[in-house]
Structure formats: structure tokens, C-alpha cells
Design an enzyme around this catalytic site. Structure first.
Site, PDB file in Angstrom:
ATOM      1  N   HIS A 121     -27.198 -69.811  65.027  1.00  0.00           N
ATOM      2  CA  HIS A 121     -27.748 -68.806  65.925  1.00  0.00           C
ATOM      3  C   HIS A 121     -27.344 -67.415  65.440  1.00  0.00           C
ATOM      4  O   HIS A 121     -26.488 -67.266  64.565  1.00  0.00           O
ATOM      5  CB  HIS A 121     -27.257 -69.042  67.344  1.00  0.00           C
ATOM      6  CG  HIS A 121     -27.880 -70.245  67.996  1.00  0.00           C
ATOM      7  ND1 HIS A 121     -27.700 -70.555  69.320  1.00  0.00           N
ATOM      8  CD2 HIS A 121     -28.693 -71.218  67.497  1.00  0.00           C
ATOM      9  CE1 HIS A 121     -28.369 -71.660  69.610  1.00  0.00           C
ATOM     10  NE2 HIS A 121     -28.969 -72.077  68.518  1.00  0.00           N
ATOM     11  N   GLU A 174     -25.596 -65.020  66.732  1.00  0.00           N
ATOM     12  CA  GLU A 174     -24.194 -64.645  66.899  1.00  0.00           C
ATOM     13  C   GLU A 174     -23.327 -65.247  65.793  1.00  0.00           C
ATOM     14  O   GLU A 174     -22.405 -64.586  65.283  1.00  0.00           O
ATOM     15  CB  GLU A 174     -23.671 -65.120  68.259  1.00  0.00           C
ATOM     16  CG  GLU A 174     -24.417 -64.549  69.446  1.00  0.00           C
ATOM     17  CD  GLU A 174     -25.522 -65.459  69.950  1.00  0.00           C
ATOM     18  OE1 GLU A 174     -25.648 -65.606  71.173  1.00  0.00           O
ATOM     19  OE2 GLU A 174     -26.262 -66.022  69.106  1.00  0.00           O
ATOM     20  N   CYS A 209     -22.432 -70.763  71.288  1.00  0.00           N
ATOM     21  CA  CYS A 209     -22.095 -69.456  70.719  1.00  0.00           C
ATOM     22  C   CYS A 209     -21.025 -68.747  71.542  1.00  0.00           C
ATOM     23  O   CYS A 209     -20.232 -67.975  71.018  1.00  0.00           O
ATOM     24  CB  CYS A 209     -23.355 -68.594  70.636  1.00  0.00           C
ATOM     25  SG  CYS A 209     -24.563 -69.174  69.427  1.00  0.00           S
ATOM     26  N   ALA A 217     -71.235 -64.450  68.891  1.00  0.00           N
ATOM     27  CA  ALA A 217     -71.886 -65.336  67.934  1.00  0.00           C
ATOM     28  C   ALA A 217     -73.393 -65.226  68.103  1.00  0.00           C
ATOM     29  O   ALA A 217     -73.888 -64.810  69.159  1.00  0.00           O
ATOM     30  CB  ALA A 217     -71.446 -66.785  68.142  1.00  0.00           C
ATOM     31  N   THR A 240     -66.625 -75.558  68.854  1.00  0.00           N
ATOM     32  CA  THR A 240     -66.239 -74.764  67.684  1.00  0.00           C
ATOM     33  C   THR A 240     -66.053 -75.654  66.466  1.00  0.00           C
ATOM     34  O   THR A 240     -66.447 -75.309  65.351  1.00  0.00           O
ATOM     35  CB  THR A 240     -64.949 -73.981  67.975  1.00  0.00           C
ATOM     36  OG1 THR A 240     -65.181 -73.081  69.067  1.00  0.00           O
ATOM     37  CG2 THR A 240     -64.497 -73.185  66.764  1.00  0.00           C
ATOM     38  N   ASP A 267     -68.436 -74.807  63.393  1.00  0.00           N
ATOM     39  CA  ASP A 267     -67.809 -74.090  62.280  1.00  0.00           C
ATOM     40  C   ASP A 267     -66.999 -74.970  61.330  1.00  0.00           C
ATOM     41  O   ASP A 267     -66.672 -74.533  60.225  1.00  0.00           O
ATOM     42  CB  ASP A 267     -66.888 -72.989  62.818  1.00  0.00           C
ATOM     43  CG  ASP A 267     -67.637 -71.922  63.594  1.00  0.00           C
ATOM     44  OD1 ASP A 267     -68.855 -71.782  63.367  1.00  0.00           O
ATOM     45  OD2 ASP A 267     -67.009 -71.239  64.432  1.00  0.00           O
ATOM     46  N   SER A 306     -63.688 -83.422  75.250  1.00  0.00           N
ATOM     47  CA  SER A 306     -63.833 -84.238  76.457  1.00  0.00           C
ATOM     48  C   SER A 306     -64.352 -85.641  76.177  1.00  0.00           C
ATOM     49  O   SER A 306     -63.892 -86.620  76.775  1.00  0.00           O
ATOM     50  CB  SER A 306     -64.776 -83.540  77.445  1.00  0.00           C
ATOM     51  OG  SER A 306     -64.290 -82.276  77.801  1.00  0.00           O
ATOM     52  N   GLU A 361     -58.544 -69.968  69.861  1.00  0.00           N
ATOM     53  CA  GLU A 361     -59.638 -69.463  69.025  1.00  0.00           C
ATOM     54  C   GLU A 361     -60.836 -70.376  69.277  1.00  0.00           C
ATOM     55  O   GLU A 361     -60.982 -71.403  68.625  1.00  0.00           O
ATOM     56  CB  GLU A 361     -59.250 -69.466  67.548  1.00  0.00           C
ATOM     57  CG  GLU A 361     -58.047 -68.596  67.217  1.00  0.00           C
ATOM     58  CD  GLU A 361     -57.826 -68.460  65.714  1.00  0.00           C
ATOM     59  OE1 GLU A 361     -58.812 -68.523  64.949  1.00  0.00           O
ATOM     60  OE2 GLU A 361     -56.661 -68.307  65.300  1.00  0.00           O
ATOM     61  N   LEU A 378     -64.490 -72.665  76.599  1.00  0.00           N
ATOM     62  CA  LEU A 378     -63.054 -72.866  76.803  1.00  0.00           C
ATOM     63  C   LEU A 378     -62.371 -71.587  77.264  1.00  0.00           C
ATOM     64  O   LEU A 378     -61.520 -71.621  78.168  1.00  0.00           O
ATOM     65  CB  LEU A 378     -62.404 -73.393  75.521  1.00  0.00           C
ATOM     66  CG  LEU A 378     -60.883 -73.591  75.563  1.00  0.00           C
ATOM     67  CD1 LEU A 378     -60.469 -74.493  76.703  1.00  0.00           C
ATOM     68  CD2 LEU A 378     -60.384 -74.146  74.226  1.00  0.00           C
TER      69      LEU A 378
END
Length: 381
Positions: A53, A55, A87, A165, A199, A203, A238, A308, A313
Site C-alpha cells: 500500500h 503508506e 498499514c 448513428a 452494438t 459493430d 436478453s 459504450e 441500454l
């Protein structure tokens, strides 16, 4: 309560914490500075889960000079045994006299216990210095600990007339090269990238990090590139329509497919060492319940999710009030009336039902504008 020097040293600790922006997941990004006789004697940041970590890294650099010194750390020192020892115990053993932390750790396993342990050992502890900046470095960690869900960002790009789009679904490329480089930074800091099946079908995206692009952006100057991993890729599908030869299934990196049907044959065909299929209860639209998905992701230690996807959605997430931030690239182009819009949202009958946003940042990214905004989700009076 805090001096100008306190602010200066905590600011340096925050800069150190930011060096772990792409690598600490699922742990928080934390930086630490140790001061003795108005001189920095040690500093460090957490680089990766399982590694020291912040510290501990600072104490190693300080050595014996840490004794009697002041520690500035961006998150409360931990008090529990995880992958590394507490820590708080290390600071006590090193003879630290004073600790200033920006934020109390929201993790229930810590949550003030580290501070109490330090005080019980006679160490002066102050908290709350530059707390907003410290939390801003770790929105997903705080969200997961406090709300049991990740921090959700929507990334989208639109033309000046508000289109994402063409009517055919083609969206590559609305924004310019500089914006696409900027997107790699948001991907790199995310635990997961989420999209919808439409998507994928339109794409055939990879949804992976392009390290050569990220290098070009100068964002990994202080980070070991071999520590940066591809985020988990989440597909909301889905009816399990995803093709078995989809590009994202053939590339390295983990994939989570979320469905609302129980198709054993397709599930078996899709499942592999890096592909998992889960079935969640349906919502009123016959799609996987998004609230259930948030709980699943929190349990999987997912801090930040970058969405994205298309307007279906993104609209569903907004309607469910699960969006924490929107990253919108606005290109100086026009796509016309028949092109697709940003979000699938219900038709409003009155203005007061609108979803209000707060702009938090607007800047030019190459020829495009990048707007950061947060939904207000105010209740209709």
C-alpha cells in the site's frame, strides 16, 4: 485546522495516488507523503492489488527518517489483514507522530478503525483535508462500499444535431482521432466496459484497450504498462443472440454475458475459461434486471463501469437512475433527422418530468467538444 503546508503535502499525495489510476483495481488509488523537519523523506503510491500500500511504499523510502514524522495519506490507513498486513500497525511501528488523511475509508472492514488504532497508540490523527479530491479519484470504490453498486459512466458521441448513428446503426466514426485517444484513458481506468447486444451485432466491437493509443496520450508516464489489464467486457444480451464468432469472444480478456433466458445449449457453447454467462430475472421489458446486475457487479468487486452502447441500454440505465456520469463527445458534423438519437427515453407530457443534468467539465478534444455531466435525478414536485 489545516495549514498551507498541509494542503501542499496532501496535494502531492493526491498526485501520487493518481499514478495508480489504471492499475490498482479493485483497490482504491492511494498516495502517501512522509514529512520530517519540513522535508519530504518518503513518498509512495499503491500500484496494484496485492502489492504494498502507499503508506508501506513511503515508509520503505523514508527508513529511520520516518520516526517522529507526519504522514499525509489520501485514504485512512487500513486496520485489517487483507492481501497485505495493516498499514496502521506499520505506521505505529515506524514511530510516526502525526497522520493526516483526506478521507475515512468507506470499507466496513476499516471505516474509522484505522484512525482509532493510530490514536490509541498516541498518534495525532486529523481527517478531511482535500476530501472531495480524494473521493473523486475513487468514485467506484466509494460507490461499491456505500451503495453496493459500481460507478456507472456512459460514454457516447454525437453530431451537432444530436445524432449518434446513421439510421442503419453505423456509428464509426462520429468523433475524431483525439477523442478516440481520450476514450482509451476512460477505458483504462474502468473495471469493466458494458454494451448491449445490438452494438455487438452492428459493430462487432473488440472493447479492448489499445495500449499504443494510450501510450500516445501520455497517460502512463508514471505507470508500468505491464500492470494495465483489459477491463472485463459485459454484454447485455436478453435472448443470447451473440454469434459464437463475435470478435470480442475471440480476443484475450474476460467476458461476462448477461441474459434473461435459460438456453442451456447456447450457454454451453459460449462458456469457456474467459467467458461466463449468467441469467438474471427479467424486468418489465423482458430484459435482465439492471438493479440485480449492479449487485452482481459489486459482489465481483467491479468499481467503475464504462458503458459504450446504443440508445436502448443508455436509456434504460437513465430511466433506472443508475447513471452517475455522462461523457459526451460532440463532433462538428450533422447527420440528419433520420439518424439515431442519444437515449431511448419515454415521451414526456410535461417539462417538469425532464431529466436534468449538471455540467462538470467542457473542453475541446481535438476538433470535438467533450462534455462531462452528472444527472440530478431531482424528484418531480
Amino acid at each position: 485546522m489545516f495549514s498551507a503546508d498541509d494542503h501542499h503535502y496532501m496535494s502531492q499525495a493526491l498526485r501520487l495516488a493518481a499514478r495508480g489510476l489504471f492499475t490498482t483495481d479493485p483497490n482504491p488509488r492511494v498516495g502517501c507523503v512522509i514529512i520530517k523537519d519540513n522535508e519530504i523523506v518518503g513518498e509512495g503510491w499503491h500500484m496494484r492489488a496485492g502489492q504494498p500500500h502507499a503508506e508501506i511504499a513511503a515508509l520503505v523510502r523514508a527508513g529511520e527518517r520516518a520516526r517522529g514524522g507526519t504522514v499525509y495519506v489520501t485514504l485512512e490507513p487500513c486496520s485489517h489483514h487483507g492481501k497485505t498486513p495493516p498499514c496502521a500497525d506499520a505506521l505505529i511501528k515506524a514511530g510516526i507522530a502525526r497522520v493526516i488523511c483526506a478521507q475515512q475509508d468507506p470499507n466496513p472492514e476499516v471505516n474509522g478503525q484505522g484512525i482509532e488504532r493510530l490514536r490509541a497508540a498516541g498518534i495525532e490523527v486529523l481527517s478531511g483535508l482535500l476530501s472531495a479530491q480524494a473521493e473523486a479519484l475513487n468514485p467506484g470504490f466509494f460507490s461499491r462500499m456505500q451503495r453496493n453498486r459500481p460507478y456507472i459512466r456512459i460514454k457516447t458521441a454525437m453530431s451537432l444535431d444530436g445524432r449518434t448513428a446513421l439510421s442503419s446503426g453505423v456509428s464509426q466514426w462520429i468523433s475524431g482521432k483525439s477523442a478516440r485517444v481520450d476514450v482509451q484513458r476512460w477505458r483504462a481506468r474502468s473495471s469493466a466496459i458494458m454494451t448491449g447486444i445490438n452494438t455487438v451485432l452492428t459493430d462487432d466491437p473488440a472493447l479492448t484497450l489499445r495500449m499504443e493509443v494510450l501510450n500516445m496520450s501520455g497517460e502512463i508516464e508514471h505507470t508500468q504498462s505491464d500492470l494495465i489489464r483489459n477491463p472485463l467486457r459485459i454484454i447485455l444480451d436478453s435472448h443470447l443472440k451473440i454469434p459464437l464468432n463475435a470478435r470480442l469472444l475471440r480476443l484475450p480478456g474476460d467476458v461476462l454475458i448477461v441474459t434473461s433466458v435459460d438456453d442451456a445449449a447456447k450457454r454451453e457453447a459460449l462458456s469457456s475459461d474467459n467467458v461466463e454467462v449468467i441469467t438474471l430475472p427479467k424486468n418489465t421489458f423482458g430484459r435482465p434486471n439492471l438493479l440485480d446486475l449492479m449487485n452482481v457487479l459489486a459482489d465481483a468487486q467491479i468499481n467503475e463501469v464504462l458503458v459504450e452502447s446504443g440508445h436502448v441500454l443508455t436509456g434504460a440505465l437513465l430511466r433506472a437512475q443508475l447513471v452517475d456520469e455522462i461523457i459526451l463527445y460532440v463532433a462538428p458534423t450533422l447527420l440528419g433527422e433520420s439518424a439515431k438519437g442519444l437515449f431511448e427515453l419515454p415521451v414526456l407530457s410535461e417539462m417538469r418530468a425532464k431529466t436534468e443534468l449538471v455540467f462538470t467539465d467542457i473542453r475541446a478534444i481535438g476538433p470535438d467538444l467533450r462534455i462531462l455531466a452528472k444527472p440530478k435525478y431531482t424528484e418531480v414536485e
